[in-house]
Design a protein around this motif. Structure first.
Motif, mmCIF file in Angstrom:
data_model
loop_
_atom_site.group_PDB
_atom_site.id
_atom_site.type_symbol
_atom_site.label_atom_id
_atom_site.label_comp_id
_atom_site.label_asym_id
_atom_site.label_seq_id
_atom_site.Cartn_x
_atom_site.Cartn_y
_atom_site.Cartn_z
ATOM 1 N N ASP A 25 4.340 -1.503 2.232
ATOM 2 C CA ASP A 25 3.269 -0.644 1.735
ATOM 3 C C ASP A 25 3.534 -0.210 0.299
ATOM 4 O O ASP A 25 2.625 0.186 -0.412
ATOM 5 N N THR A 26 4.805 -0.253 -0.102
ATOM 6 C CA THR A 26 5.183 0.176 -1.444
ATOM 7 C C THR A 26 5.632 -1.015 -2.271
ATOM 8 O O THR A 26 5.925 -2.087 -1.751
ATOM 9 N N PRO A 31 2.701 3.278 -3.851
ATOM 10 C CA PRO A 31 1.781 2.369 -3.163
ATOM 11 C C PRO A 31 1.552 1.110 -3.996
ATOM 12 O O PRO A 31 1.406 1.178 -5.224
ATOM 13 N N LYS A 32 1.539 -0.021 -3.316
ATOM 14 C CA LYS A 32 1.473 -1.324 -3.987
ATOM 15 C C LYS A 32 0.344 -1.412 -5.009
ATOM 16 O O LYS A 32 0.545 -1.815 -6.153
#
Length: 135
Positions: A3-4, A120-121
């Motif tokens: 998610d990151t 966050p990506k």
């Protein structure tokens, strides 16, 4: 998968030893800021125990000073975890001196030689938009 995202950005006009030094310091800063990203201890076939490494990739990008400053401003506006390294820190010899050198910088125009971003990506992707992977 994750998610990151973690991006380490280093200035493209540095000597090789400086780039490697900056990337190493940035990686430790990210690890300290997000200890939950650390993987488990490595154990070899003879039972020797080794240290842990990050459990997700850290991508290394390169750019000039304006590109690093843009990524910094974008990272601030997106509330990402940021680890900065400014040029004045090359002239210091210990952590307290690094913090003093950083504090003396113009916060709106940091003389960045490196910057780590984590969050966050999609937010990290927007902050580093236009940067190329380090070659």
């Amino acid at each position: 998968m994750f998610d990151t995202k973690i991006a380490l950005v280093v200035r493209d006009d540095l000597a090789t030893w400086q780039r490697l030094n900056v990337v190493a310091f940035l990686a430790t800063g990210i690890a300290a800021a997000a200890p939950e990203m650390m993987g488990e201890t490595y154990v070899d076939a003879q039972g020797h125990h080794y240290g842990r490494m990050a459990g997700q990739p850290m991508l290394v990008f390169a750019g000039d000073l304006p590109a690093l400053q843009r990524a910094h401003h974008q990272g601030l506006s997106r509330e990402l975890t940021l680890i900065p390294y400014v040029e004045a820190m090359f002239a210091t010899g210990h952590d307290a001196a690094n913090r003093a050198a950083f504090l003396a910088e113009d916060a709106a125009n940091l003389n960045l030689v490196g910057l780590a971003l984590r969050g966050p990506k999609k937010a990290v992707d927007k902050a580093i938009k236009g940067l190329a992977l380090h070659s």
